[in-house]
Design an enzyme around this catalytic site. Structure first.
Site, PDB file in Angstrom:
ATOM      1  N   CYS A 164     -44.877 -22.577  33.280  1.00 59.05           N
ATOM      2  CA  CYS A 164     -45.074 -23.228  31.985  1.00 59.05           C
ATOM      3  C   CYS A 164     -45.885 -24.524  32.079  1.00 59.05           C
ATOM      4  CB  CYS A 164     -43.725 -23.508  31.343  1.00 59.05           C
ATOM      5  SG  CYS A 164     -42.599 -22.107  31.426  1.00 59.05           S
ATOM      6  N   GLU A 315     -35.463 -33.393  29.346  1.00 56.75           N
ATOM      7  CA  GLU A 315     -36.711 -34.062  28.981  1.00 56.75           C
ATOM      8  C   GLU A 315     -36.433 -35.340  28.209  1.00 56.75           C
ATOM      9  OE1 GLU A 315     -41.132 -33.153  27.084  1.00 56.75           O
ATOM     10  OE2 GLU A 315     -39.502 -31.754  26.689  1.00 56.75           O
ATOM     11  N   LYS A 336     -43.876 -26.280  19.786  1.00 61.83           N
ATOM     12  CA  LYS A 336     -43.268 -24.976  20.071  1.00 61.83           C
ATOM     13  C   LYS A 336     -42.362 -24.528  18.928  1.00 61.83           C
ATOM     14  CE  LYS A 336     -43.344 -25.062  25.163  1.00 61.83           C
ATOM     15  NZ  LYS A 336     -43.960 -26.379  25.416  1.00 61.83           N
ATOM     16  N   HIS A 341     -43.146 -20.555  22.703  1.00 61.76           N
ATOM     17  CA  HIS A 341     -43.498 -21.006  24.049  1.00 61.76           C
ATOM     18  C   HIS A 341     -44.568 -20.081  24.622  1.00 61.76           C
ATOM     19  CE1 HIS A 341     -43.517 -22.683  27.888  1.00 61.76           C
ATOM     20  NE2 HIS A 341     -42.218 -22.726  28.165  1.00 61.76           N
ATOM     21  N   PHE A 402     -40.870 -23.369  35.231  1.00 55.86           N
ATOM     22  CA  PHE A 402     -39.971 -22.731  36.189  1.00 55.86           C
ATOM     23  C   PHE A 402     -40.441 -23.043  37.607  1.00 55.86           C
ATOM     24  CE2 PHE A 402     -38.158 -18.882  33.603  1.00 55.86           C
ATOM     25  CZ  PHE A 402     -37.462 -19.760  32.802  1.00 55.86           C
TER      26      PHE A 402
END
Length: 416
Positions: A164, A315, A336, A341, A402
């Site tokens: 991502c 985050e 998003k 996503h 990831f």
């Protein structure tokens, strides 16, 4: 020798809420959701039946029909986004040295559609029926390769694959290629076309996706208390990055200056972020330091904001760790909420949104924000539901992937 400067002169979004700058940006500011029922495959046996599809895409509007048949959808998106960005930049490659123009456009999973289709063909008919184009349609570097072939670009050509964070890392590496003198112009960003049975099944079985099938447009709700997972999206985002003097010599318009880039790793888990957000915070600090910026210089953060419980919390904690009390004065939003996503394309599309925010003085909202999740510490200004007009001189664009891959880009309003 003065340090080279890098500016953004063109943007090319291919997204679930619109193809091209005008439609994408107008729908973004209007809070339009691009999430709906999946049409690309039969979802009868699936728990998840929604995604952010690019529903009005036809490659013949961007390239040769015959060549398009030789590309996976992910490469088609990449070429289309590159064409849009080139046209937006107004750059004439026939007047440029092709060896000084490079490409860095990555993909998180590459030609997954081709892989799925050809695997079924192999199992049903045997090895002789696998397409001779299987490998070139599958491999993720063909996003960059096909762009270079289509537009005759012979400079540095690379492909980043960091889940991502791919799009942001691609832009960061392209930024550095210009800074160190390896290129004068770079096409950079990400592309993804993973809305298919294998990706949806995999993410669904991981319990990562929203199952709000009856209300698809309300399914993606970053930072909101009732979020239940991310919504898979597809598309591409490519930017034209240009060395400042090169851009000025040809009279290019400038959206913003890219001044800083941070990249590091959580080194924690294959899918979950570091729960305290400390490595991500260090990444944000790297981008600020690289750009010669102080935390209080930042006006806006285009957050990774996936709509998952772990990511949104970590985050937020990372932002607080960097900005302290000033964090509550920042505008922080996640697009998003509207496009889903886009995995490897997320960083490209979100960087486009960030530079348009700086250029236009308008911050996109986080839609579907109904109930704050203050008990988990999610108490920042997430620009709920309605876009905001405000001057943005400095903005960060975050992406966290990831494997623990973290990326942060620092953009600044251009000044001589």
């Amino acid at each position: 020798m003065d340090k080279r400067r890098v500016v953004v002169t063109g943007v090319g979004p291919v997204t679930p809420i619109g193809i091209g700058k005008e439609k994408f940006w107008n729908n973004l500011l209007a809070g339009v959701s691009g999430i709906g029922p999946i049409t690309l495959f039969d979802t009868t046996d699936f728990n998840v039946k929604i995604a952010g599809e690019v529903r009005d895409f036809d490659f013949v509007n961007f390239g040769d029909k015959k060549e398009g048949r030789r590309m996976d959808r992910v490469a088609q998106f990449a070429v289309a986004a590159a064409k849009l960005a080139i046209e937006d930049a107004g750059i004439d490659f026939t007047k440029e040295n092709p060896y000084r123009i490079g490409v860095c456009v990555g993909s998180g999973v590459g030609g997954l559609g081709t892989f799925t289709e050809q695997t079924v063909k192999y199992k049903e008919k045997g090895p002789r029926f696998v397409s001779p184009l299987f490998i070139p349609m599958l491999i993720g570097n063909m996003c960059s390769g096909e762009i270079a072939i289509t537009f005759g670009l012979k400079g540095i050509n690379t492909c980043i694959q960091t889940a991502c964070a791919t799009g942001s890392h691609s832009i960061g590496d392209a930024f550095r290629a210009i800074l160190c003198g390896d290129a004068d112009v770079m096409l950079a960003g990400g592309s993804e076309a993973a809305v298919g049975p294998m990706a949806v099944a995999g993410f669904s079985n991981m319990k990562a996706l929203s199952t709000r099938n009856d209300e698809p447009q309300k399914a993606s709700r970053p930072f909101e208390k009732n979020r239940d997972g991310f919504v898979l999206g597809e598309g591409a985002g490519v930017l034209v990055l240009e060395e400042l003097e090169h851009a000025q010599k040809r009279g290019a318009k400038i959206y913003a200056e890219l001044v800083g880039y941070g990249a590091n790793c959580d080194a924690y888990h294959i899918t979950a972020p570091d729960p305290e957000g400390i490595p991500a915070a260090e990444c944000f600090k790297m981008a600020l330091k690289d750009g010669g910026l102080k935390p209080e210089d930042v006006d806006y953060i285009n957050a990774h904001g996936t709509s998952t419980s772990l990511n949104d919390k970590s985050e937020t904690m990372a932002i607080k760790a960097v900005f302290g009390e000033y964090a509550r004065k920042l505008a922080v939003s996640s697009i998003k909420s509207m496009i889903g996503h886009l995995l490897g394309a997320a960083g490209g599309v979100e960087a486009i949104s960030t530079v348009l925010t700086i250029a236009e003085g308008k911050v996109p909202a986080t839609i579907n924000y109904e109930t704050p999740d203050t008990e988990n510490g999610l108490d920042l200004d997430y620009v709920p539901n309605v876009a905001r007009t405000m001057e943005v001189r400095v903005a960060l664009s975050n992406n966290l992937g990831f494997g623990g891959h973290n990326a942060c880009l620092a953009f600044k309003k251009f000044e001589q």
